[in-house]
Scaffold this active site. Structure first.
Site, PDB file in Angstrom:
ATOM      1  CD  GLU A   1      18.677 -10.252  13.740  1.00  0.00           C
ATOM      2  OE1 GLU A   1      19.169  -9.951  14.174  1.00  0.00           O
ATOM      3  OE2 GLU A   1      18.052  -9.994  12.815  1.00  0.00           O
TER       4      GLU A   1
ATOM      5  CB  CYS B   1      10.425 -16.379  11.751  1.00  0.00           C
ATOM      6  SG  CYS B   1      10.176 -15.676  10.708  1.00  0.00           S
TER       7      CYS B   1
ATOM      8  CB  CYS C   1      15.228  -8.177   1.037  1.00  0.00           C
ATOM      9  SG  CYS C   1      13.788  -9.121  -0.308  1.00  0.00           S
TER      10      CYS C   1
ATOM     11  CB  CYS D   1       8.389  -4.851   1.635  1.00  0.00           C
ATOM     12  SG  CYS D   1       8.496  -5.637   0.190  1.00  0.00           S
TER      13      CYS D   1
ATOM     14  CB  CYS E   1      10.324  -4.933   5.253  1.00  0.00           C
ATOM     15  SG  CYS E   1      11.766  -6.360   5.599  1.00  0.00           S
TER      16      CYS E   1
ATOM     17  N   GLY F   1      15.164 -11.898   3.593  1.00  0.00           N
ATOM     18  CA  GLY F   1      14.601 -12.272   2.151  1.00  0.00           C
ATOM     19  C   GLY F   1      13.526 -12.655   1.829  1.00  0.00           C
ATOM     20  CD  GLU F   2       9.675 -13.393  -2.130  1.00  0.00           C
ATOM     21  OE1 GLU F   2       8.819 -13.144  -1.327  1.00  0.00           O
ATOM     22  OE2 GLU F   2       9.586 -15.146  -1.870  1.00  0.00           O
TER      23      GLU F   2
ATOM     24  CB  SER G   1       6.312 -16.387   4.058  1.00  0.00           C
ATOM     25  OG  SER G   1       5.223 -14.668   3.910  1.00  0.00           O
TER      26      SER G   1
ATOM     27  CB  SER H   1       3.792 -10.480   2.364  1.00  0.00           C
ATOM     28  OG  SER H   1       4.253 -12.041   3.488  1.00  0.00           O
ATOM     29  CG  LEU H   2      -3.034  -9.229  -0.103  1.00  0.00           C
ATOM     30  CD1 LEU H   2      -2.584  -9.338  -1.742  1.00  0.00           C
ATOM     31  CD2 LEU H   2      -4.172  -9.182  -0.494  1.00  0.00           C
ATOM     32  CG  HIS H   3       1.430  -6.597   3.702  1.00  0.00           C
ATOM     33  ND1 HIS H   3       1.304  -7.085   4.619  1.00  0.00           N
ATOM     34  CD2 HIS H   3       2.764  -7.197   3.352  1.00  0.00           C
ATOM     35  CE1 HIS H   3       2.238  -8.621   4.860  1.00  0.00           C
ATOM     36  NE2 HIS H   3       3.327  -7.821   4.608  1.00  0.00           N
TER      37      HIS H   3
ATOM     38  CB  CYS I   1       6.174  -9.439  11.441  1.00  0.00           C
ATOM     39  SG  CYS I   1       5.604  -9.483   9.342  1.00  0.00           S
TER      40      CYS I   1
END
Ligand code: SF4
Length: 341
Positions: A92, A105, A112, A116, A119, A159-160, A191, A214-216, A333
């Site tokens: 997507e 985006c 992935c 996480c 996600c 994905g990363e 990102s 992406s710290l979070h 997100c």
């Protein structure tokens, strides 16, 4: 012999392909203009390329075109496109609008590996990397849809990106190149959840692109439980890598921070977050969490986000709450899962 997708070639490789067929190099420029400037995938339309060259070329190569299997529009105007890939898999991309900008985006993988906890993209596991052609097709399709209104491009979809470094950077170069899609590098953001070797390689890539982390979470224990790869690349090392990136590009880094109620939104969290941002001269994007099935985190309300923002602002002025868009079509997100309807 297996034919290759012309969009998987760098512009230099495209030129070599033309020269290898005994044709002059300028034909490669004409081809790239059809493919990237006009978004054409049908060789029949390429009227200034001699028929003989087209026949020779398309004996060895082909041109993929995006296959759209679904298109949803949110009540807030956000659009989500579902692409069916050649092997039946789905990805997507999302077109997000605001007053002064329209952002695309983009996805870089089917599924992935990182997993996480918050996600949807990682929930079904990792299937494969996208080719650079599959990345570029998302851009070309959105440009056709949104026209010149498209202003920014963020690699924050499925994905990363830095786990698919080669295909990502090939696509980035073509996106930016004058003979490619010609998008200003400063309009492009990659990102990452914190893949240090990828950040280091990106620092040496000759493009003035932006980096978003992406710290979070601001402590390793919590971050490792949310983003497992943090065990390999802990926060301190990550900050160092980001600092090197910032110095090499002279660009302001963005720290993305999903507000997870009761988990990472204490006063101490806000203070540590501000301190990391200040040490990097970074800006902070606070994101309201939008529910993902099976993740087990509650939705963050706008009021809760504003309270946390206020706490952070006491220590760091460069902080904003990013409006959560497209959640009614699972396009916010962390919600992208690449499911066909
Ligand atoms: S947040 Fe990014 S890195 Fe983490 S699982 Fe989702 S797509 Fe992968």
């Amino acid at each position: 012999m297996k034919r290759l997708d012309l969009k998987d070639l760098t512009l230099e490789e495209l030129k070599k392909a033309v020269l290898d067929l005994g044709e002059p190099g300028y034909r490669a420029l004409q081809l790239s203009s059809w493919i990237y400037k006009r978004g054409i995938s049908d060789p029949e339309t390429m009227s200034n390329i001699p028929l003989k060259l087209r026949e020779k070329l398309f004996n060895h190569y082909y041109l993929s075109c995006p296959e759209i299997s679904g298109h949803q529009k949110s009540i807030d105007g956000t659009e989500k496109f579902l692409f069916k890939l050649f092997d039946g898999k789905f990805i997507e991309s999302v077109l997000i609008g605001s007053e002064d900008r329209r952002t695309l985006c983009l996805s870089t993988q089917v599924g992935c590996k990182i997993g996480c906890r918050f996600c949807a993209s990682g929930k079904g596991g990792f299937k494969r990397n996208l080719s650079s052609a599959e990345i570029l097709n998302q851009v070309l399709h959105a440009k056709e849809t949104a026209g010149s209104g498209l202003t920014n491009y963020v690699f924050m979809g499925m994905g990363e990106p830095l786990e698919n470094y080669e295909n990502l950077t090939k696509a980035l170069v073509i996106m930016n190149h004058d003979d490619g899609i010609k998008i200003g590098a400063r309009r492009i953001t990659v990102s990452t959840c914190g893949i240090i070797p990828g950040i280091e390689r990106l620092s040496t890539l000759g493009l003035q692109i932006n980096l978003s982390l992406s710290l979070h979470a601001t402590e390793d224990r919590l971050r490792s439980s949310l983003i497992p790869v943090n065990r390999k690349y802990p926060i301190k090392d990550l900050i160092e890598a980001c600092d090197k990136f910032r110095k090499s590009k002279n660009r302001v880094i963005t720290l993305e921070y999903l507000i997870l109620k009761g988990i990472n939104d204490t006063r101490s969290d806000s203070k540590r977050l501000a301190s990391i941002a200040n040490s990097l001269g970074a800006k902070i994007n606070l994101i309201q969490y939008s529910p993902v099935r099976g993740a087990g985190f509650p939705e963050t309300t706008h009021e809760e986000a504003l309270i946390f923002e206020k706490c952070v602002r006491r220590f760091c002025a460069n902080v904003t709450v990013r409006e959560s868009k497209g959640k009614d079509i699972a396009a916010a997100c962390g919600q992208l899962a690449g499911r066909s309807a």
